[in-house]
Design a protein around this motif. Structure first.
Motif, PDB file in Angstrom:
ATOM      1  N   PRO A  95       0.821  -1.213   0.000  1.00 20.34           N
ATOM      2  CA  PRO A  95       0.000   0.000   0.000  1.00 20.34           C
ATOM      3  C   PRO A  95       0.857   1.267   0.000  1.00 20.34           C
ATOM      4  O   PRO A  95       1.901   1.320   0.658  1.00 20.34           O
ATOM      5  N   GLU A  96       0.426   2.254  -0.766  1.00 10.90           N
ATOM      6  CA  GLU A  96       1.172   3.510  -0.910  1.00 10.90           C
ATOM      7  C   GLU A  96       1.465   4.179   0.434  1.00 10.90           C
ATOM      8  O   GLU A  96       2.534   4.741   0.630  1.00 10.90           O
ATOM      9  N   ASP A  97       0.507   4.114   1.373  1.00 14.48           N
ATOM     10  CA  ASP A  97       0.723   4.793   2.656  1.00 14.48           C
ATOM     11  C   ASP A  97       1.879   4.180   3.445  1.00 14.48           C
ATOM     12  O   ASP A  97       2.501   4.851   4.257  1.00 14.48           O
ATOM     13  N   LEU A  98       2.216   2.914   3.194  1.00 13.43           N
ATOM     14  CA  LEU A  98       3.366   2.301   3.867  1.00 13.43           C
ATOM     15  C   LEU A  98       4.690   2.776   3.280  1.00 13.43           C
ATOM     16  O   LEU A  98       5.722   2.710   3.939  1.00 13.43           O
ATOM     17  N   LEU A  99       4.645   3.255   2.048  1.00 10.44           N
ATOM     18  CA  LEU A  99       5.871   3.691   1.387  1.00 10.44           C
ATOM     19  C   LEU A  99       6.294   5.105   1.791  1.00 10.44           C
ATOM     20  O   LEU A  99       7.458   5.465   1.649  1.00 10.44           O
ATOM     21  N   LYS A 100       5.335   5.892   2.322  1.00 12.89           N
ATOM     22  CA  LYS A 100       5.648   7.273   2.707  1.00 12.89           C
ATOM     23  C   LYS A 100       6.664   7.284   3.840  1.00 12.89           C
ATOM     24  O   LYS A 100       6.454   6.684   4.880  1.00 12.89           O
ATOM     25  N   GLY A 101       7.774   7.947   3.610  1.00 14.24           N
ATOM     26  CA  GLY A 101       8.816   8.070   4.623  1.00 14.24           C
ATOM     27  C   GLY A 101       9.712   6.848   4.736  1.00 14.24           C
ATOM     28  O   GLY A 101      10.610   6.815   5.574  1.00 14.24           O
TER      29      GLY A 101
END
Length: 152
Positions: free
Chosen positions: A141-147
């Motif tokens: 999921p994209e939100d896990l890739l943030k940071g």
């Protein structure tokens, strides 16, 4: 002993979430493939603690887990860079830097070792291997890739 401590911590955290942990131990690099095969088909993911034997042979482990489409969650980023899927684990560079700051305080006379508190890493950054995710058919999921440190 360090690996066993990490596995015990994992078991406690997993039990709190209703997750069962199955162990496979290795003593040498030669044991890794057999231990991984014993887990394949019986588990949904593999966790690898910071263990020198495993760290030196991540590609051997990954050759079995990729075939079984198993995600490998590692205790540190180097193992993810070598083929594991992900970690929110120890960063040896940060630990070394933190140790250097402590050493500088001792050498400058600012602190004495006997008076210093035991310290641990305070900030953690996820490392996610998208190449490995694709190989095992996992969409991150994209939100896990943030940071996160993302390996493509």
């Amino acid at each position: 002993v360090n690996s066993q401590l990490q596995v015990e911590l994992l078991k406690k955290a997993a039990a709190a979430k209703g997750i069962t942990v199955k162990e496979a131990t290795v003593s040498t690099v030669n044991d890794i493939q057999q231990a991984a095969r014993s887990l394949a088909g019986d588990v949904q993911a593999v966790y690898v603690p910071t263990d020198n034997v495993l760290a030196s042979a991540i590609p051997t482990l990954i050759s079995v887990t990729e075939e079984a489409k198993l995600p490998v969650i590692c205790a540190e980023g180097g193992m993810v860079r070598a083929g594991g899927l992900a970690t929110l684990g120890v960063d040896y560079y940060k630990l070394g830097f933190q140790t250097g700051v402590m050493a500088a305080d001792i050498l400058s006379g600012k602190s004495k070792p006997a008076d210093m508190a035991i310290q641990a890493q305070k900030e953690f950054k996820p490392t996610i291997n998208l190449k490995e995710a694709a190989k095992i058919g996992l969409k991150v999921p994209e939100d896990l890739l943030k940071g996160a440190e993302v390996i493509k």
